[in-house]
Design a protein around this motif. Structure first.
Motif, PDB file in Angstrom:
ATOM      1  N   ALA A  74       0.825  -1.209   0.000  1.00 32.83           N
ATOM      2  CA  ALA A  74       0.000   0.000   0.000  1.00 32.83           C
ATOM      3  C   ALA A  74       0.858   1.258   0.000  1.00 32.83           C
ATOM      4  O   ALA A  74       0.595   2.213  -0.751  1.00 32.83           O
ATOM      5  N   GLY A  75       1.904   1.283   0.847  1.00 32.95           N
ATOM      6  CA  GLY A  75       2.775   2.456   0.886  1.00 32.95           C
ATOM      7  C   GLY A  75       3.509   2.674  -0.416  1.00 32.95           C
ATOM      8  O   GLY A  75       3.666   3.821  -0.874  1.00 32.95           O
ATOM      9  N   TYR A  76       3.947   1.605  -1.052  1.00 31.93           N
ATOM     10  CA  TYR A  76       4.611   1.711  -2.359  1.00 31.93           C
ATOM     11  C   TYR A  76       3.652   2.255  -3.410  1.00 31.93           C
ATOM     12  O   TYR A  76       4.032   3.100  -4.238  1.00 31.93           O
ATOM     13  N   ALA A  77       2.408   1.791  -3.390  1.00 32.72           N
ATOM     14  CA  ALA A  77       1.423   2.279  -4.359  1.00 32.72           C
ATOM     15  C   ALA A  77       1.130   3.761  -4.152  1.00 32.72           C
ATOM     16  O   ALA A  77       1.050   4.528  -5.125  1.00 32.72           O
ATOM     17  N   PHE A  78       0.970   4.177  -2.908  1.00 34.20           N
ATOM     18  CA  PHE A  78       0.718   5.592  -2.639  1.00 34.20           C
ATOM     19  C   PHE A  78       1.894   6.469  -3.053  1.00 34.20           C
ATOM     20  O   PHE A  78       1.711   7.610  -3.490  1.00 34.20           O
TER      21      PHE A  78
ATOM     22  N   GLY B  60      -8.448   9.303  -6.576  1.00 38.63           N
ATOM     23  CA  GLY B  60      -8.773   9.056  -5.180  1.00 38.63           C
ATOM     24  C   GLY B  60      -7.598   8.677  -4.314  1.00 38.63           C
ATOM     25  O   GLY B  60      -7.781   8.335  -3.140  1.00 38.63           O
ATOM     26  N   GLY B  61      -6.385   8.724  -4.862  1.00 37.77           N
ATOM     27  CA  GLY B  61      -5.222   8.317  -4.083  1.00 37.77           C
ATOM     28  C   GLY B  61      -4.988   9.212  -2.868  1.00 37.77           C
ATOM     29  O   GLY B  61      -4.736   8.711  -1.767  1.00 37.77           O
ATOM     30  N   LYS B  62      -5.101  10.519  -3.073  1.00 43.34           N
ATOM     31  CA  LYS B  62      -4.890  11.440  -1.953  1.00 43.34           C
ATOM     32  C   LYS B  62      -5.980  11.289  -0.896  1.00 43.34           C
ATOM     33  O   LYS B  62      -5.710  11.364   0.310  1.00 43.34           O
ATOM     34  N   ALA B  63      -7.207  11.061  -1.336  1.00 42.18           N
ATOM     35  CA  ALA B  63      -8.303  10.875  -0.382  1.00 42.18           C
ATOM     36  C   ALA B  63      -8.103   9.601   0.431  1.00 42.18           C
ATOM     37  O   ALA B  63      -8.305   9.579   1.658  1.00 42.18           O
ATOM     38  N   LEU B  64      -7.694   8.521  -0.238  1.00 44.38           N
ATOM     39  CA  LEU B  64      -7.459   7.272   0.476  1.00 44.38           C
ATOM     40  C   LEU B  64      -6.309   7.404   1.469  1.00 44.38           C
ATOM     41  O   LEU B  64      -6.376   6.869   2.584  1.00 44.38           O
ATOM     42  N   PHE B  65      -5.262   8.121   1.073  1.00 45.98           N
ATOM     43  CA  PHE B  65      -4.145   8.293   1.995  1.00 45.98           C
ATOM     44  C   PHE B  65      -4.548   9.170   3.182  1.00 45.98           C
ATOM     45  O   PHE B  65      -4.102   8.947   4.310  1.00 45.98           O
TER      46      PHE B  65
ATOM     47  N   VAL C 164      -7.545   9.233   4.484  1.00 42.11           N
ATOM     48  CA  VAL C 164      -8.315   8.330   5.349  1.00 42.11           C
ATOM     49  C   VAL C 164      -7.382   7.444   6.167  1.00 42.11           C
ATOM     50  O   VAL C 164      -7.623   7.185   7.358  1.00 42.11           O
ATOM     51  N   THR C 165      -6.305   6.989   5.542  1.00 42.60           N
ATOM     52  CA  THR C 165      -5.328   6.167   6.257  1.00 42.60           C
ATOM     53  C   THR C 165      -4.680   6.949   7.393  1.00 42.60           C
ATOM     54  O   THR C 165      -4.500   6.421   8.501  1.00 42.60           O
ATOM     55  N   LEU C 166      -4.332   8.197   7.136  1.00 43.57           N
ATOM     56  CA  LEU C 166      -3.764   9.032   8.201  1.00 43.57           C
ATOM     57  C   LEU C 166      -4.772   9.251   9.321  1.00 43.57           C
ATOM     58  O   LEU C 166      -4.421   9.255  10.501  1.00 43.57           O
ATOM     59  N   GLY C 167      -6.037   9.429   8.954  1.00 47.84           N
ATOM     60  CA  GLY C 167      -7.065   9.595   9.978  1.00 47.84           C
ATOM     61  C   GLY C 167      -7.250   8.353  10.818  1.00 47.84           C
ATOM     62  O   GLY C 167      -7.553   8.440  12.021  1.00 47.84           O
TER      63      GLY C 167
ATOM     64  N   SER D 165      -2.515  -2.082   9.418  1.00 47.19           N
ATOM     65  CA  SER D 165      -1.558  -1.219  10.113  1.00 47.19           C
ATOM     66  C   SER D 165      -1.488   0.135   9.410  1.00 47.19           C
ATOM     67  O   SER D 165      -0.656   0.338   8.511  1.00 47.19           O
ATOM     68  N   PRO D 166      -2.372   1.083   9.773  1.00 47.10           N
ATOM     69  CA  PRO D 166      -2.327   2.409   9.127  1.00 47.10           C
ATOM     70  C   PRO D 166      -0.992   3.110   9.308  1.00 47.10           C
ATOM     71  O   PRO D 166      -0.489   3.751   8.378  1.00 47.10           O
TER      72      PRO D 166
END
Length: 304
Positions: A114-118, A125-130, A132-135, A171-172
């Protein structure tokens, strides 16, 4: 005039020359005291655990907590740990190794992908998903305990190893850490060169990028291993069979039985020694992996 003009630059050069570094002048007694206090804060509980593991039940309540008792009972206590209740401690240890090992490997792999993809791909939607992960990092795990239990109960997965392993795969913080680390550890030019050579995206990840992400993967693995090994609340609400307990829940149940019985079962020294035995694998894992852990944090924190 010529002598004055020659002396002026020399004086200015002397004034701009940096002073020699002096360790004695840079030393702060206040910071030294603070560091020693912090070190004692972390070391004293472990020191107490080691000392208490050498005492029998009588010495636990009659001797000074930070020094040895009248009898050295460490080996007797270790024997009691592995023989109490039919040797259930060994079963709890194996359960803990299973839960923590599978969860750490799975969490590391998913967080790395996931981190490599981001970090290396641009998608809708990549920034939105990231975000959400930070949240999700800010949400305490206890707030998710009841919804997680209801979800697994409806799926019929409670009181099974999956009830502990599956939630631990997420693991966010690991995703965030690998995103930051992959952004600097894997050059875009290397990925482009692999694409020119005809390599697919999966092959680039597994054979090229993953080798460069090794220190970060080990870092996430260590965090996930410690988190799952020390997890108490999730197994407590998910499991109700003693044979499925990890060490945290099993030792807590023994301690509760001792306290409820007024010490009649004489398990206080057994529980304390069991706690000491349970942390030894984590200490060994940290000592073995700390070089990768330090390298991963230092490399990933160079740039944001």
């Amino acid at each position: 005039m010529s002598a004055l003009s020659t002396a002026a630059p020399a004086a200015a050069s002397t004034a701009r020359r940096p002073k020699a570094y002096s360790p004695e002048k840079r030393r702060s007694n206040l910071l030294t005291v603070i560091l020693w206090v912090i070190a004692l804060y972390f070391v004293i509980p472990l020191f107490w655990l080691v000392i208490a593991s050498t005492k029998d039940n009588a010495d636990l309540f009659s001797s000074f907590g930070l020094w040895f008792g009248a009898h050295f009972s460490l080996f007797q206590n270790i024997g009691d740990v592995f023989s109490a209740q039919g040797g259930i401690f060994l079963r709890w240890a194996l359960n803990t190794v299973l839960y923590a090992g599978v969860s750490a490997v799975g969490a590391s792999l998913l967080a790395t992908m996931a981190g490599y993809a981001f970090a290396k791909y641009q998608f809708p939607g990549g920034k939105a998903l990231f975000s959400v992960t930070l949240g999700a990092i800010m949400i305490p795990l206890t707030a998710l305990a009841i919804p997680t239990y209801l979800l697994f109960s409806s799926a019929g997965l409670t009181n099974t190893p999956f009830a502990v392993i599956l939630p631990s795969l997420v693991s966010p913080f690991g995703v965030f850490l690998m995103r930051v680390y992959a952004a600097d550890a894997v050059p875009d030019s290397l990925i482009e060169a692999a694409r020119v050579d005809g390599a697919g995206e999966f092959r680039i990840f597994w054979q090229v990028s993953l080798r460069l992400l090794g220190p970060g993967v080990v870092t996430v693995f260590l965090f996930a291993l410690v988190a799952t090994w020390n997890n108490y609340f999730l197994p407590l609400i998910m499991l109700n069979t003693q044979e499925l307990y990890p060490l945290t829940v099993g030792l807590a149940q023994q301690q509760a039985a001792s306290a409820a019985g007024g010490g009649a079962q004489a398990l206080f020294s057994t529980v304390i020694t069991g706690s000491l035995v349970s942390v030894i694998p984590l200490v060994v894992a940290f000592l073995y992996l700390q070089r990768y852990w330090q390298t991963g944090l230092a490399t990933g924190g160079v740039k944001g």
